[in-house]
Write an enzyme that holds these catalytic residues in place. Structure first.
Site, PDB file in Angstrom:
ATOM      1  N   CYS A 116     -53.880  52.883  48.735  1.00 27.69           N
ATOM      2  CA  CYS A 116     -52.688  52.051  48.560  1.00 27.69           C
ATOM      3  C   CYS A 116     -51.615  52.542  49.514  1.00 27.69           C
ATOM      4  O   CYS A 116     -51.515  53.736  49.777  1.00 27.69           O
ATOM      5  CB  CYS A 116     -52.174  52.127  47.127  1.00 27.69           C
ATOM      6  SG  CYS A 116     -53.355  51.624  45.874  1.00 27.69           S
ATOM      7  N   LEU A 154     -47.346  51.799  50.742  1.00 25.74           N
ATOM      8  CA  LEU A 154     -46.112  51.070  50.408  1.00 25.74           C
ATOM      9  C   LEU A 154     -44.923  51.703  51.113  1.00 25.74           C
ATOM     10  O   LEU A 154     -44.764  52.925  51.119  1.00 25.74           O
ATOM     11  CB  LEU A 154     -45.867  51.107  48.892  1.00 25.74           C
ATOM     12  CG  LEU A 154     -44.499  50.572  48.426  1.00 25.74           C
ATOM     13  CD1 LEU A 154     -44.433  49.055  48.586  1.00 25.74           C
ATOM     14  CD2 LEU A 154     -44.229  50.968  46.988  1.00 25.74           C
ATOM     15  N   THR A 155     -44.092  50.857  51.725  1.00 24.62           N
ATOM     16  CA  THR A 155     -42.748  51.239  52.152  1.00 24.62           C
ATOM     17  C   THR A 155     -41.783  50.595  51.170  1.00 24.62           C
ATOM     18  O   THR A 155     -41.850  49.381  50.947  1.00 24.62           O
ATOM     19  CB  THR A 155     -42.450  50.747  53.578  1.00 24.62           C
ATOM     20  OG1 THR A 155     -43.448  51.237  54.464  1.00 24.62           O
ATOM     21  CG2 THR A 155     -41.086  51.222  54.030  1.00 24.62           C
ATOM     22  N   GLU A 207     -58.358  50.465  52.565  1.00 30.63           N
ATOM     23  CA  GLU A 207     -59.197  49.826  51.553  1.00 30.63           C
ATOM     24  C   GLU A 207     -58.937  48.334  51.513  1.00 30.63           C
ATOM     25  O   GLU A 207     -57.804  47.879  51.663  1.00 30.63           O
ATOM     26  CB  GLU A 207     -58.920  50.441  50.176  1.00 30.63           C
ATOM     27  CG  GLU A 207     -59.852  49.930  49.102  1.00 30.63           C
ATOM     28  CD  GLU A 207     -59.500  50.463  47.743  1.00 30.63           C
ATOM     29  OE1 GLU A 207     -59.544  49.680  46.775  1.00 30.63           O
ATOM     30  OE2 GLU A 207     -59.177  51.660  47.651  1.00 30.63           O
ATOM     31  N   SER A 217     -52.746  43.672  51.175  1.00 31.74           N
ATOM     32  CA  SER A 217     -51.727  42.691  50.798  1.00 31.74           C
ATOM     33  C   SER A 217     -51.333  41.880  52.020  1.00 31.74           C
ATOM     34  O   SER A 217     -51.651  42.239  53.156  1.00 31.74           O
ATOM     35  CB  SER A 217     -50.493  43.401  50.226  1.00 31.74           C
ATOM     36  OG  SER A 217     -49.848  44.119  51.249  1.00 31.74           O
ATOM     37  N   GLY A 268     -39.461  50.359  60.875  1.00 26.84           N
ATOM     38  CA  GLY A 268     -40.501  51.096  61.566  1.00 26.84           C
ATOM     39  C   GLY A 268     -41.244  52.090  60.702  1.00 26.84           C
ATOM     40  O   GLY A 268     -42.193  52.739  61.171  1.00 26.84           O
ATOM     41  N   SER A 298     -50.495  44.491  63.279  1.00 23.52           N
ATOM     42  CA  SER A 298     -49.525  44.830  64.314  1.00 23.52           C
ATOM     43  C   SER A 298     -49.787  46.227  64.871  1.00 23.52           C
ATOM     44  O   SER A 298     -49.754  46.450  66.090  1.00 23.52           O
ATOM     45  CB  SER A 298     -48.106  44.740  63.751  1.00 23.52           C
ATOM     46  OG  SER A 298     -47.144  45.117  64.722  1.00 23.52           O
ATOM     47  N   GLY A 316     -43.170  51.519  58.073  1.00 21.48           N
ATOM     48  CA  GLY A 316     -44.512  51.057  57.719  1.00 21.48           C
ATOM     49  C   GLY A 316     -45.535  51.506  58.750  1.00 21.48           C
ATOM     50  O   GLY A 316     -46.593  52.042  58.411  1.00 21.48           O
TER      51      GLY A 316
END
Length: 484
Positions: A339, A341-342, A373, A377, A350, A386, A352
């Site tokens: 998992c 997350l930012t 994995e 999302s 930046g 990106s 992420g």
């Protein structure tokens, strides 16, 4: 509310147009819930084809009741076992479609309106600037990759939201003797799309100096979810019910940084490695916090098999959490992220890509290629696509011809080894960027001047990068440690 001759009854499952929050037109929505607030009816609605984080409570004034569509009896889902008769499961939310190549990679379908429809869906998105496919005119020197076989194979589609392929199942797989089979993925808890978890249960959280409005359901204690604000200690992530309780807790809290080993520091950015078995309380609190912003994937209670890498910003008051990713100690699928997350206040800055870059730096230290994995999302897919695009283009643009060749030569395996990006992800990214061409019996990579300019501008914006010299970390062989 009983229906009258002038106004039909509004019940769960009804569909009708709702005025968008910014006043930008009407959009079809489904009624998921209803409550009475000071004698006024409020309805919890889900906008069709929009991400669930945009769900909200609305008044009747924003609803076009004249166009109300009653739920069909055939569409009702069966009641859950063990649940009172008044509660029914609802159909699952509209899902974004992901196309998976036969080798396991994935990309968003080009014709999917859920990806291309409105900018509302990308509101609050992780920092992710997609490098667009090049135009048909190619003018620069091509690069010749050898050893590419299945690039033109047809693709299939999968209907999954947040992530690239495998959908977690809630049931536990058992061996013939009744014992549990080893976990195959890093998401311990599958997505429950019933009437409870479809609705956000926390109105607001206060984390440090930020007040953040959650996007999704998270299983915080019920006595907290009825409050207008849930207060969270930004250092140990303990949740309390009031500002006064938080102030008392902060006076006693001994932590000013995550309870793990600091394995990276450059400037004011640090990374801490937390063992989910040794620091169970912190890991569980982190997962509860993350679930507020992750729809389909997160861990709750069984954190023992996982490592958590928490990124922090440092100031005179301590280390403040910016984001994190979790990783299985042993992954049968070579996943380097379970998992990721930012937190919303730090998105579009930046961070992420910095988290993703750090995960691949760890894979380089392990001497492995890795992949996040599946499924990802929608925001995660944008960020990874990106990052992959920029990383691969950075290598291709800086290549020089070797002796005896007038053009640079590189293989897919070379790119994979240099970046630690899994070969399937390299191939899918090259396809996504439309860089592969078949010329005189071989596959070549062609870059246009427009693509090179776009890449250079994107790299100029990435002010913060991971410096491998600042990473102090040795990989562990968890298979030799009887128990984590």
């Amino acid at each position: 509310m009983k229906g009258t001759d002038s106004q039909p009854e509004i019940v769960e499952g009804c569909r009708l147009p709702v005025l968008l929050r910014n006043g930008d037109g009407w959009h079809m929505a489904e009624i998921l819930g209803k409550k009475d607030l000071k004698g006024k009816n409020l309805y919890y609605i889900h906008y069709e084809d929009f991400n669930k984080r945009l769900d909200e409570w609305v008044t009747e004034e924003r609803m076009d009741i004249a166009k109300l569509v009653q739920p069909s009896k055939e569409a009702k889902t069966p009641k859950k076992e063990g649940v009172k008769s008044g509660t029914e499961s609802r159909p699952s939310s509209p899902e974004r479609e992901v196309v998976s190549t036969p080798n396991g990679s994935a990309a968003p379908t080009t014709g999917n309106k859920k990806f291309s429809s409105s900018s509302r869906k990308r509101k609050g998105a992780d920092d992710s600037e997609n490098i667009e496919s090049a135009t048909q005119s190619r003018t620069s020197t091509p690069t010749v990759p050898s050893g590419i076989d299945p690039l033109a194979t047809p693709t299939g589609s999968r209907n999954n939201t947040p992530t690239l392929g495998l959908q977690q199942q809630n049931n536990v797989a058992l061996n013939e003797d009744g014992s549990k089979k080893p976990r195959q993925t890093g998401s311990m808890v599958a997505h429950h799309d019933d009437i409870v978890t479809r609705m956000k249960n926390v109105e607001m959280i206060e984390l440090g100096k930020y007040r953040i409005r959650p996007w999704y359901f998270s299983p915080y204690p019920q006595e907290l979810t009825s409050l207008s604000i849930v207060y969270i200690c930004e250092f140990c992530l303990k949740y309390v019910k009031s500002k006064k309780c938080l102030e008392r807790h902060i006076q006693k809290c001994l932590l000013r940084y995550p309870p793990g080993n600091e394995i990276y520091r450059k400037g004011n950015i640090s990374f801490f490695e937390i063992d989910g078995r040794k620091n169970k309380a912190y890991a569980q609190n982190l997962c509860l916090l993350a679930k507020l912003f992750l729809d389909h994937k997160t861990l709750y209670y069984d954190t023992d098999p996982f490592l958590f890498y928490v990124m922090c910003e440092q100031d005179c008051k301590g280390y403040h959490i910016v984001g994190y990713f979790s990783k299985e100690k042993e992954s049968t699928e070579d996943y380097n992220v379970a998992c990721i997350l930012t937190l919303p206040p730090f998105q579009k800055k930046g961070f992420g890509k910095l988290l993703i870059e750090f995960s691949y730096e760890l894979s380089k230290c392990e001497g492995k290629t890795g992949s996040p994995e599946k499924p990802l999302s929608d925001l995660g897919l944008l960020s990874y696509r990106s990052y992959w695009s920029q990383t691969i283009l950075e290598i291709l643009i800086t290549m020089t011809p070797s002796e005896g060749n007038d053009r640079p030569v590189i293989t897919i395996n070379d790119i994979s080894e240099m970046t630690s990006i899994k070969k399937e992800d390299v191939i899918s990214t090259l396809q996504h960027l439309n860089l592969i061409n078949y010329y005189k019996g071989q596959y070549i990579i062609t870059l246009s001047h427009e693509q090179i300019d776009t890449q250079n501008k994107a790299m100029e914006k990435r002010k913060v990068r991971i410096d491998p010299k600042c990473l102090h970390w040795q990989p562990k062989d968890w298979s030799k440690r009887g128990k984590w």
